[in-house]
Scaffold this active site. Structure first.
Site, PDB file in Angstrom:
ATOM      1  N   ASP A  15      42.861  53.834  42.609  1.00 53.23           N
ATOM      2  CA  ASP A  15      41.979  52.794  42.036  1.00 53.23           C
ATOM      3  C   ASP A  15      40.707  53.395  41.418  1.00 53.23           C
ATOM      4  O   ASP A  15      39.586  52.912  41.711  1.00 53.23           O
ATOM      5  CB  ASP A  15      41.539  51.786  43.121  1.00 53.23           C
ATOM      6  N   GLU A 221      45.976  41.658  40.208  1.00 57.52           N
ATOM      7  CA  GLU A 221      44.802  42.317  40.823  1.00 57.52           C
ATOM      8  C   GLU A 221      44.256  43.341  39.823  1.00 57.52           C
ATOM      9  O   GLU A 221      44.716  43.438  38.696  1.00 57.52           O
ATOM     10  CB  GLU A 221      45.190  42.995  42.144  1.00 57.52           C
TER      11      GLU A 221
HETATM   12  O1  FUB Z   1      43.907  50.340  47.068  1.00 55.41           O
HETATM   13  C1  FUB Z   1      44.221  49.128  47.724  1.00 55.41           C
HETATM   14  C2  FUB Z   1      44.690  48.106  46.756  1.00 55.41           C
HETATM   15  O2  FUB Z   1      45.856  48.572  46.093  1.00 55.41           O
HETATM   16  C3  FUB Z   1      43.725  47.813  45.632  1.00 55.41           C
HETATM   17  O3  FUB Z   1      42.604  47.066  46.013  1.00 55.41           O
HETATM   18  C4  FUB Z   1      44.674  47.151  44.715  1.00 55.41           C
HETATM   19  O4  FUB Z   1      44.193  46.932  43.433  1.00 55.41           O
HETATM   20  C5  FUB Z   1      45.844  48.111  44.755  1.00 55.41           C
HETATM   21  O5  FUB Z   1      45.643  49.205  43.910  1.00 55.41           O
END
Ligand code: FUB
Length: 322
Positions: A15, A221
């Site tokens: 991320d 997301e």
């Molecule tokens: O890294 C944990 C979670 O996985 C992130 O918050 C999401 O966007 C996904 O990448």
């Protein structure tokens, strides 16, 4: 740089949120580790407990690891799982916005402050009031700061409507408008929302909201906002269809019209990114799970050049290209 480059092969980081501060690129990733938690749809296997900061003078050059800059054990309201974060700069201070479950296992957004881009960051006593879900991204324009956030499934966005918690989680029907990411302007002190968060609406080519069943295009997301040639580019992950997509609008609130795929599926379940301009070129910071042999909770951060077509659309990048 036409080939993707792994940025920090020594450890697992995901991320990556990249920004240019003081003439360098600073990267704010999540810090994956092998905690032994079984994989499930709630993402319990993403059991992260601290953040590092990295910097680059040149995208092709050596990377500096500034070490641990914030740990869950030092956050007063911490439960578990430090997920995606982002950093904004205002009036000599750096504000780290992060996703973390509280002691009731509810994701909230928190803020921690430093006077350096490389921390350490000192957390506030409490999460941001009215915050929920995950994946904050902060975009600044003309002295106003906008925070984007949200994520479905393990990110808990389906537990809310109109910024109120539901009795039980609910998704729209497949033919109804999809759940949206959220955006709110931040207060002058950067510590709270200045307003109720609003939906980040993504429209299709006919001006209709993307539907929940349109899983190749609906928001899941990983919000990111950048501006290019006067237009606002909202990019995001489609989660279970593993695409990084983008939509273009005329202002930071949207609505945004879906335009296409930035990155095709990488190795690993999640895909997550940031887009930044540095020394006249644009870059996509992202991650995959290839170095860990496909273990999706152990991701490695990468960078590749991102290019635009003359009409402002983004050239699709192959997530599996070497
Ligand atoms: O890294 C944990 C979670 O996985 C992130 O918050 C999401 O966007 C996904 O990448």
């Amino acid at each position: 740089m036409k080939k993707a480059k792994y940025l920090f092969p020594q450890d697992y980081m995901a991320d990556p949120s990249a920004h240019v501060f003081d003439g360098k690129i600073y990267i704010y990733p999540s810090h994956d580790w092998e905690s032994g938690i079984a994989e499930n749809d709630n993402g319990d296997h993403f059991n992260m407990k601290d953040y590092h900061v990295f910097s680059l003078d040149e995208v092709d050059g050596p990377i500096t690891d500034h070490g641990v800059v914030l740990a869950a054990e030092n956050i007063p309201w911490s439960g578990r799982q430090l997920w995606d974060s982002d950093v904004a700069f205002k009036d000599s201070k750096y504000y780290l916005y992060f996703s973390l479950k509280d002691q009731n296992d509810i994701f909230r957004l928190g803020v921690a402050i430093s006077d350096k881009p490389y921390g350490p960051f000192i957390p506030q006593e409490n999460p941001i009031k009215g915050s929920y879900s995950i994946d904050p991204c902060v975009f600044e324009e003309n002295g106003e700061y906008y925070i984007y956030f949200g994520g479905i499934w393990g990110g808990q966005l389906q537990r809310y409507r109109n910024n109120k918690a539901l009795e039980s989680a609910a998704f729209p029907a497949d033919n109804e408008p999809a759940l949206c990411g959220k955006v709110a302007r931040l207060r002058d002190d950067m510590l709270e929302f200045a307003e109720e968060s609003r939906d980040v609406v993504i429209l299709d080519e006919n001006g209709q909201p993307i539907t929940q069943g349109d899983t190749d295009r609906r928001f899941f997301e990983a919000s990111w906002m950048h501006k290019y040639n006067g237009k606002y580019y909202f990019s995001y992950s489609t989660g279970d269809t593993h695409l990084l997509c983008y939509a273009i609008g005329d202002n930071p609130y949207g609505p945004f019209t879906y335009k296409g795929v930035i990155l095709t599926p990488v190795i690993g379940w999640t895909t997550h990114h940031s887009i930044v301009e540095y020394k006249g070129k644009w870059y996509l910071f992202h991650h995959d799970s290839a170095p860990s042999g496909g273990r999706t909770w152990l991701r490695s951060m990468k960078v590749i050049e991102l290019e635009y077509n003359p009409d402002g659309t983004i050239k699709t990048i192959n997530g599996k290209s070497k």
